[in-house]
Scaffold this motif. Structure first.
Motif, PDB file in Angstrom:
ATOM      1  N   ARG A 115      -0.609  -1.806  -8.214  1.00 28.72           N
ATOM      2  CA  ARG A 115       0.188  -2.471  -7.174  1.00 28.72           C
ATOM      3  C   ARG A 115       1.675  -2.310  -7.441  1.00 28.72           C
ATOM      4  O   ARG A 115       2.454  -2.034  -6.523  1.00 28.72           O
ATOM      5  CB  ARG A 115      -0.195  -3.939  -7.080  1.00 28.72           C
ATOM      6  CG  ARG A 115      -1.524  -4.194  -6.384  1.00 28.72           C
ATOM      7  CD  ARG A 115      -1.896  -5.650  -6.370  1.00 28.72           C
ATOM      8  NE  ARG A 115      -2.133  -6.155  -7.725  1.00 28.72           N
ATOM      9  CZ  ARG A 115      -2.537  -7.387  -7.995  1.00 28.72           C
ATOM     10  NH1 ARG A 115      -2.719  -8.248  -7.002  1.00 28.72           N
ATOM     11  NH2 ARG A 115      -2.750  -7.770  -9.233  1.00 28.72           N
ATOM     12  N   THR A 116       2.083  -2.483  -8.708  1.00 31.08           N
ATOM     13  CA  THR A 116       3.495  -2.304  -9.042  1.00 31.08           C
ATOM     14  C   THR A 116       3.913  -0.858  -8.851  1.00 31.08           C
ATOM     15  O   THR A 116       4.998  -0.574  -8.320  1.00 31.08           O
ATOM     16  CB  THR A 116       3.757  -2.744 -10.494  1.00 31.08           C
ATOM     17  OG1 THR A 116       3.428  -4.125 -10.637  1.00 31.08           O
ATOM     18  CG2 THR A 116       5.225  -2.546 -10.861  1.00 31.08           C
ATOM     19  N   ALA A 117       3.070   0.075  -9.291  1.00 28.41           N
ATOM     20  CA  ALA A 117       3.390   1.490  -9.126  1.00 28.41           C
ATOM     21  C   ALA A 117       3.532   1.849  -7.648  1.00 28.41           C
ATOM     22  O   ALA A 117       4.457   2.580  -7.252  1.00 28.41           O
ATOM     23  CB  ALA A 117       2.311   2.348  -9.783  1.00 28.41           C
ATOM     24  N   ALA A 118       2.636   1.321  -6.821  1.00 32.35           N
ATOM     25  CA  ALA A 118       2.713   1.582  -5.384  1.00 32.35           C
ATOM     26  C   ALA A 118       3.986   0.987  -4.788  1.00 32.35           C
ATOM     27  O   ALA A 118       4.641   1.602  -3.940  1.00 32.35           O
ATOM     28  CB  ALA A 118       1.485   1.010  -4.686  1.00 32.35           C
ATOM     29  N   MET A 119       4.358  -0.203  -5.261  1.00 33.42           N
ATOM     30  CA  MET A 119       5.580  -0.831  -4.776  1.00 33.42           C
ATOM     31  C   MET A 119       6.801   0.000  -5.143  1.00 33.42           C
ATOM     32  O   MET A 119       7.690   0.234  -4.313  1.00 33.42           O
ATOM     33  CB  MET A 119       5.707  -2.233  -5.359  1.00 33.42           C
ATOM     34  CG  MET A 119       7.011  -2.930  -5.012  1.00 33.42           C
ATOM     35  SD  MET A 119       7.154  -4.560  -5.786  1.00 33.42           S
ATOM     36  CE  MET A 119       8.856  -4.973  -5.377  1.00 33.42           C
ATOM     37  N   LEU A 120       6.848   0.482  -6.381  1.00 32.18           N
ATOM     38  CA  LEU A 120       7.988   1.264  -6.831  1.00 32.18           C
ATOM     39  C   LEU A 120       8.159   2.528  -6.014  1.00 32.18           C
ATOM     40  O   LEU A 120       9.285   2.905  -5.658  1.00 32.18           O
ATOM     41  CB  LEU A 120       7.817   1.624  -8.314  1.00 32.18           C
ATOM     42  CG  LEU A 120       8.048   0.494  -9.318  1.00 32.18           C
ATOM     43  CD1 LEU A 120       7.586   0.910 -10.702  1.00 32.18           C
ATOM     44  CD2 LEU A 120       9.513   0.099  -9.346  1.00 32.18           C
ATOM     45  N   LEU A 121       7.064   3.192  -5.698  1.00 30.14           N
ATOM     46  CA  LEU A 121       7.156   4.471  -5.007  1.00 30.14           C
ATOM     47  C   LEU A 121       7.226   4.331  -3.494  1.00 30.14           C
ATOM     48  O   LEU A 121       7.895   5.116  -2.819  1.00 30.14           O
ATOM     49  CB  LEU A 121       5.948   5.344  -5.379  1.00 30.14           C
ATOM     50  CG  LEU A 121       5.850   5.760  -6.851  1.00 30.14           C
ATOM     51  CD1 LEU A 121       4.571   6.537  -7.092  1.00 30.14           C
ATOM     52  CD2 LEU A 121       7.060   6.577  -7.271  1.00 30.14           C
ATOM     53  N   ALA A 122       6.561   3.311  -2.959  1.00 29.67           N
ATOM     54  CA  ALA A 122       6.406   3.246  -1.508  1.00 29.67           C
ATOM     55  C   ALA A 122       7.464   2.412  -0.799  1.00 29.67           C
ATOM     56  O   ALA A 122       7.828   2.711   0.345  1.00 29.67           O
ATOM     57  CB  ALA A 122       5.018   2.703  -1.165  1.00 29.67           C
ATOM     58  N   VAL A 123       7.968   1.351  -1.453  1.00 30.63           N
ATOM     59  CA  VAL A 123       8.857   0.432  -0.743  1.00 30.63           C
ATOM     60  C   VAL A 123      10.138   1.108  -0.239  1.00 30.63           C
ATOM     61  O   VAL A 123      10.496   0.952   0.940  1.00 30.63           O
ATOM     62  CB  VAL A 123       9.176  -0.795  -1.617  1.00 30.63           C
ATOM     63  CG1 VAL A 123      10.322  -1.600  -1.018  1.00 30.63           C
ATOM     64  CG2 VAL A 123       7.941  -1.681  -1.735  1.00 30.63           C
ATOM     65  N   PRO A 124      10.896   1.865  -1.071  1.00 32.82           N
ATOM     66  CA  PRO A 124      12.089   2.524  -0.526  1.00 32.82           C
ATOM     67  C   PRO A 124      11.768   3.464   0.632  1.00 32.82           C
ATOM     68  O   PRO A 124      12.505   3.524   1.617  1.00 32.82           O
ATOM     69  CB  PRO A 124      12.655   3.295  -1.736  1.00 32.82           C
ATOM     70  CG  PRO A 124      12.147   2.557  -2.918  1.00 32.82           C
ATOM     71  CD  PRO A 124      10.772   2.098  -2.524  1.00 32.82           C
ATOM     72  N   LEU A 125      10.652   4.176   0.504  1.00 31.90           N
ATOM     73  CA  LEU A 125      10.242   5.099   1.561  1.00 31.90           C
ATOM     74  C   LEU A 125       9.943   4.352   2.856  1.00 31.90           C
ATOM     75  O   LEU A 125      10.387   4.750   3.941  1.00 31.90           O
ATOM     76  CB  LEU A 125       9.014   5.865   1.080  1.00 31.90           C
ATOM     77  CG  LEU A 125       8.489   7.030   1.918  1.00 31.90           C
ATOM     78  CD1 LEU A 125       7.739   7.999   1.013  1.00 31.90           C
ATOM     79  CD2 LEU A 125       7.550   6.546   3.018  1.00 31.90           C
ATOM     80  N   LEU A 126       9.216   3.255   2.750  1.00 33.53           N
ATOM     81  CA  LEU A 126       8.866   2.478   3.944  1.00 33.53           C
ATOM     82  C   LEU A 126      10.094   1.841   4.588  1.00 33.53           C
ATOM     83  O   LEU A 126      10.213   1.789   5.814  1.00 33.53           O
ATOM     84  CB  LEU A 126       7.843   1.408   3.578  1.00 33.53           C
ATOM     85  CG  LEU A 126       6.456   1.922   3.165  1.00 33.53           C
ATOM     86  CD1 LEU A 126       5.583   0.762   2.704  1.00 33.53           C
ATOM     87  CD2 LEU A 126       5.792   2.662   4.315  1.00 33.53           C
ATOM     88  N   LEU A 127      11.025   1.358   3.762  1.00 29.37           N
ATOM     89  CA  LEU A 127      12.234   0.751   4.305  1.00 29.37           C
ATOM     90  C   LEU A 127      13.103   1.774   5.032  1.00 29.37           C
ATOM     91  O   LEU A 127      13.673   1.485   6.089  1.00 29.37           O
ATOM     92  CB  LEU A 127      13.029   0.085   3.177  1.00 29.37           C
ATOM     93  CG  LEU A 127      12.399  -1.169   2.559  1.00 29.37           C
ATOM     94  CD1 LEU A 127      13.217  -1.651   1.373  1.00 29.37           C
ATOM     95  CD2 LEU A 127      12.281  -2.279   3.598  1.00 29.37           C
ATOM     96  N   LEU A 128      13.209   2.978   4.465  1.00 30.45           N
ATOM     97  CA  LEU A 128      13.971   4.029   5.133  1.00 30.45           C
ATOM     98  C   LEU A 128      13.308   4.444   6.451  1.00 30.45           C
ATOM     99  O   LEU A 128      13.991   4.691   7.448  1.00 30.45           O
ATOM    100  CB  LEU A 128      14.113   5.244   4.207  1.00 30.45           C
ATOM    101  CG  LEU A 128      15.120   5.093   3.070  1.00 30.45           C
ATOM    102  CD1 LEU A 128      14.956   6.219   2.058  1.00 30.45           C
ATOM    103  CD2 LEU A 128      16.551   5.077   3.608  1.00 30.45           C
ATOM    104  N   THR A 129      11.986   4.501   6.444  1.00 31.68           N
ATOM    105  CA  THR A 129      11.266   4.838   7.679  1.00 31.68           C
ATOM    106  C   THR A 129      11.481   3.763   8.737  1.00 31.68           C
ATOM    107  O   THR A 129      11.726   4.059   9.921  1.00 31.68           O
ATOM    108  CB  THR A 129       9.764   4.994   7.384  1.00 31.68           C
ATOM    109  OG1 THR A 129       9.572   6.006   6.389  1.00 31.68           O
ATOM    110  CG2 THR A 129       9.004   5.380   8.645  1.00 31.68           C
TER     111      THR A 129
END
Length: 245
Positions: free
Chosen positions: A22-36
């Motif tokens: 969950r932490t790994a997914a948050m680290l990689l996915a959150v900036p990407l999702l926010l930019l999208t």
């Protein structure tokens, strides 16, 4: 400080992150999702996305890395892991450098993924070289990592660590020049923004986004951000205690 102990610490932290999906997914996915999300908020105004996108490509990883790093380091303190490690022949600098290396590698992966999506499918337009965009985004994430490691020393619970987010991150977000020129701010706020490291990371990214040749001012921005990272890590090593809070 030795390279072997630093890498051993970094490997242990990376192994923990690998098992914490969950932490790994948050680290990689959150900036990407926010930019999208930002891209489609300004779907009818692509020029505004081109203006705000590059600075936020630095700010989003900075914020996520600050939060995750501060909470992770505090968990090491409160669980007794840090105390056990410091009872071994391991220098404080080895531990902090190991954490910085581990989260730094994560930051590289995080920002590379976010930049690839922003510059590719999302159509973010920057005039400067893409390697400089990646460099400044990674430096922003490393700055968040270093400040998270430092400020975790002043929290006793994970809730207190999270409270540093509005206290440390939001002022830098408001004063970095993202929402308007710093020259138009009240003079005390201009002086405060001059000593906040995120100001230089954002201004550096703005220079790269708007100019093919950012010039010497970009060098100053990079030097200030790198110096701030090194200073935060040094202070973090100095405040590292053997006893858990």
């Amino acid at each position: 400080m030795t390279a072997r102990r630093t890498w051993a610490t970094a490997w242990r932290v990376l192994a923990q992150l690998r098992h914490d999906r969950r932490t790994a997914a948050m680290l990689l996915a959150v900036p990407l999702l926010l930019l999208t999300l930002l891209r489609y908020v300004f779907d009818g105004r692509p020029a505004l996305f081109d203006q705000l996108g590059p600075p936020l490509l630095t700010l989003f990883p900075f914020t996520v890395m600050f939060l995750v790093t501060s909470v992770s380091m505090l968990r090491e303190r409160t669980s007794g892991t840090l105390e056990r490690l410091l009872s071994m022949p391991v220098a404080k600098a080895d531990l902090l450098a190991g954490y910085a290396v581990a989260f730094g590698l994560v930051a590289v992966a995080q920002t590379a993924l976010a930049a690839a999506v922003a510059l590719g499918p999302l159509g973010l337009d920057v005039r400067g070289p893409v390697p400089l965009v990646l460099l400044l985004a990674v430096l922003g994430a490393l700055l968040g990592t270093a400040l998270g490691l430092l400020l975790s020393a002043f929290a006793r619970t994970e809730f207190q660590a999270v409270q540093f987010l509005p206290a440390v991150v939001l002022p830098q977000l408001l004063l970095c020049g993202l929402f308007g020129p710093r020259e138009t701010m009240a003079r005390p706020l201009q002086l405060l923004s001059d000593v906040l490291p995120m100001t230089y990371a954002v201004e550096g990214m703005q220079r790269v986004a708007t100019s093919n040749e950012p010039g010497r001012a970009l060098v100053v921005d990079v030097v200030v951000v790198v110096g701030s990272i090194c200073l935060a890590l040094a202070l973090g090593a100095a405040t590292l205690r053997r006893r858990s809070p």
